[in-house]
Design a protein around this motif. Sequence first.
Motif, PDB file in Angstrom:
ATOM      1  N   HIS A 290       0.809  -1.220   0.000  1.00  0.00           N
ATOM      2  CA  HIS A 290       0.000   0.000   0.000  1.00  0.00           C
ATOM      3  C   HIS A 290       0.837   1.264   0.000  1.00  0.00           C
ATOM      4  O   HIS A 290       0.276   2.363   0.068  1.00  0.00           O
ATOM      5  CB  HIS A 290      -0.944  -0.010   1.207  1.00  0.00           C
ATOM      6  N   ARG A 291       2.162   1.091  -0.064  1.00  0.00           N
ATOM      7  CA  ARG A 291       3.082   2.225  -0.175  1.00  0.00           C
ATOM      8  C   ARG A 291       2.854   3.257   0.929  1.00  0.00           C
ATOM      9  O   ARG A 291       2.627   4.449   0.672  1.00  0.00           O
ATOM     10  CB  ARG A 291       2.968   2.867  -1.557  1.00  0.00           C
ATOM     11  N   VAL A 292       2.862   2.766   2.169  1.00  0.00           N
ATOM     12  CA  VAL A 292       2.758   3.650   3.321  1.00  0.00           C
ATOM     13  C   VAL A 292       3.967   3.410   4.209  1.00  0.00           C
ATOM     14  O   VAL A 292       4.709   2.439   4.039  1.00  0.00           O
ATOM     15  CB  VAL A 292       1.452   3.400   4.118  1.00  0.00           C
ATOM     16  N   THR A 711      -7.943   0.514   7.304  1.00  0.00           N
ATOM     17  CA  THR A 711      -7.284   0.267   6.017  1.00  0.00           C
ATOM     18  C   THR A 711      -8.065   0.813   4.828  1.00  0.00           C
ATOM     19  O   THR A 711      -7.503   0.925   3.737  1.00  0.00           O
ATOM     20  CB  THR A 711      -7.058  -1.247   5.823  1.00  0.00           C
ATOM     21  N   GLU A 712      -9.336   1.139   5.009  1.00  0.00           N
ATOM     22  CA  GLU A 712     -10.101   1.613   3.860  1.00  0.00           C
ATOM     23  C   GLU A 712      -9.672   3.019   3.462  1.00  0.00           C
ATOM     24  O   GLU A 712      -9.033   3.734   4.241  1.00  0.00           O
ATOM     25  CB  GLU A 712     -11.600   1.569   4.189  1.00  0.00           C
ATOM     26  N   ARG A 713     -10.009   3.407   2.247  1.00  0.00           N
ATOM     27  CA  ARG A 713      -9.686   4.737   1.692  1.00  0.00           C
ATOM     28  C   ARG A 713      -8.193   5.049   1.844  1.00  0.00           C
ATOM     29  O   ARG A 713      -7.797   6.057   2.413  1.00  0.00           O
ATOM     30  CB  ARG A 713     -10.550   5.822   2.327  1.00  0.00           C
ATOM     31  N   HIS A 714      -7.384   4.100   1.361  1.00  0.00           N
ATOM     32  CA  HIS A 714      -5.929   4.282   1.333  1.00  0.00           C
ATOM     33  C   HIS A 714      -5.350   4.562   2.721  1.00  0.00           C
ATOM     34  O   HIS A 714      -4.495   5.431   2.902  1.00  0.00           O
ATOM     35  CB  HIS A 714      -5.546   5.407   0.369  1.00  0.00           C
ATOM     36  N   SER A 715      -5.850   3.807   3.717  1.00  0.00           N
ATOM     37  CA  SER A 715      -5.313   3.880   5.088  1.00  0.00           C
ATOM     38  C   SER A 715      -5.516   5.255   5.721  1.00  0.00           C
ATOM     39  O   SER A 715      -4.735   5.681   6.589  1.00  0.00           O
ATOM     40  CB  SER A 715      -3.816   3.526   5.112  1.00  0.00           C
TER      41      SER A 715
END
Length: 844
Positions: A290-292, A711-715
Amino acid sequence: MKNGYLFRELPEKLRALTDLALDLRWAGSPVARRIWHCLEPYIWARTENPFLTLMNVDSEALEVAGCDQELMREMSRVKQLIERCHASQSWFEQHVPPQALTRVAYFSMEFGLSEALPIYSGGLGILAGDHLKSASDLGIPLVGIGLLYQQGYFRQVLSDDGYQLEAFPYNDPNCLPVTPVLRDDGDVCRVLLPLPGRTLRLRIWQARVGRVTLYLLDSNDPLNSPWDRGITTNLYAAGSDKRLLQEIVLGLGGWEVLRSLGLNVDVCHLNEGHPAFAVLARAADYAERHRVSAAVALRATRAGNVFTTHTPVPAAFDIFDPDLVAHFAEPFLLNSGVDVNRVLALGRRDPGRQSAGFNMAYLALHGSAWVNGVSRLHGRVSQKLFSPLFPRWPEREVPVGAITNGVDFETWSSLSARQLWCGEEDQPLTDLESTAHRIEQADAVDLWRFRAEARLTLVEYVRQRLMYQLRVRGASSAEVRQAGHVLEPNTLTLGFARRFTEYKRPNLLLHDVERLKRLLLNQDRPVQLIVAGKAHPNDDQGKLMVQAMARFAMQPELRMRVVFLEDYDMVLGRHLAAGVDVWLNNPRRPAEACGTSGMKILFNGGLNLSVPDGWWDEAYVPEVGWSIGSGEEDAAAVRDAREADLMLTLLEREIVPEFYDRTADGVPLQWLKRVRSSMATLAPRFSSNRMVRDYVQQAYVPAAKALQRRTERHSALAIRLCEWKRAVDENWQRIHFGDVYITDSDGHWHFDVQAYLSELSVDDVRVELYAESPAGDPVLTTMECGGAIPGAINGFVFRTTVPGDRPAADFTPRIVPNHPDAFVPLEVPRILWLDRDTHPALRS
């Protein structure tokens, strides 16, 4: 051939036996045991191992078995029973909304599923095995993750003088009910784990537990170095480096199994701290996909992690040298971009104390959002154990709950007990509550006959097992013959079987040997005792305890009344649970986290005589058994003497007389009243089906929901929580209380408390009024913001009113972090108390 793995060829009529032998939910259950006895009675009687029985029956006997009509009827009956179980709507389908829970991954260092798969040592593994079985019964979408040990735990042998010796037989996968997980090209599926200077190859095996699959990792790959091949040799390997590697394999390798097989999970359940590295692997995987940042990934994924602690004392935590952890974890951390110092901080009480050991339980707690002990009492003990991680928080607010353990009905009930619970209905029993009326309505004569037959079956089994034990030891033929006559099927039978270690006090009965002898050898009201148990190979004190009890049983005048059976395992445990009249349990409270051995006799009509520790602390009432003391926790020497005396007194004055108090027909009505109450009220409460339902409702579904939100909406929520926590940490040292004003009106205290919040908003904190309660929960009131303090920068007045039935000085204002989606204090253990010394109105 099964999944590409070669098994012996069976006659067509018997081929269904391969599937049954590989199903660890049903193969050894009471409904299937007749099949194996019909197939090969000698091997079955010797091993009670369905898989070994099937694999070792000779070809001629197989041909005969194919024509055995009784065997064919049993196979058909069991097949239909399993099909009905799988076809019926499960508890999970009836009670959990669709999409509320996708899949649970249950990580455990050991699994006690069957004597056919010896990868367990004791209660932790048995609990894990029963958890998987109940998950199958209830239709929970769950997979298990563990290790396949080449030797597993040791097998116990007693020397001629009763001293424990250890044997480590090899677990040949060809002789175990497991199959390899295969790739599309037919090769064994492996996962690769980076270690310093090399890559560890881990083979993946699978075991079937009804509708649940257990995946097992094995490092014994020919391309690994000899040292690395030995990582999964022994359960709980000696040496901190190999033990740490096992836990890295379980946690990091276990998560890689899920990822490589495409098994999406929303909940990871850590059974003890051993698999805690899974929280790091899960967070690293999430960060990459998720690239976080690593911080956001851990904040997001910890919401879906459940940690069950089984530890009653700090010394039982796995603690490793931080340099060793950094060394072995470095390749993984480099690949995932996680800073090693941040990881080490997760395993410490004080993150800044770099010399402190790395505590696996601390890592599990810092990586989870749901933490529980395994009984109500153990939950409170665990709050004390983990309180150093939550400085200045009241002990009862330390975020550890409790879900009491349970045991599996199908595993630990005898066939006759199953018939008593189910009647003539040949069906899976997942809800003991619905059939408890059968126990309550059972005729006293029938119930007593059931117990007498169970005791007889146990006595016959003990005789056969003791004879074999003595023959292997090289005993004389006279001793072996005598063993065939030990015990007596009409005598009150006590059972004691567990790990021999100091806190469990296995030799408390020997505190007054002469008094115990008089009890056992009474001619009018005799008593007999069956004992089993192992000491850890490195526990010299435990081995001496084993020897003392074994030598007590060897005394000539006691040989007919006392038996010590070596190599306590699931087979012996099942026989003891079925036939013992009274189960003894006498740990030093509160050192027993739960103690499930006494639960297993509930299904079969046995009664408990126990210290009120673990589960018995919440189960005991006088109608269902006996309690040794009232939970006093004074000095060990004083307590041991007092409770040894009390245990013998209860046996002499209550238990033995009640057992032998019979009607003219020979029926002990008062005893049976107690048996009936114990079975009907306690068995449903302490079954593993109830336990797993509790986990689903109290932990799994809430964890899955919290994970989805984070985790929803790009964390987005996880990112906001990281920002909020950073703001709390940066400002906490600068927030402080101002003046406190207390007025008395209409029998109530009115509190006005000033608080200066630095750069935090009113919504970032919660101001509360706290007062201890002499009994029960403390009084805790949330104060309302009454507006800004004139002329102050970010200062506010908080107000509340409480009953005036106690002094105002009993109440103390405090400030805690506040966010509707944060787990406080688990994630943010900050707390600020008003200094009472600076506020005269609050001085006692």
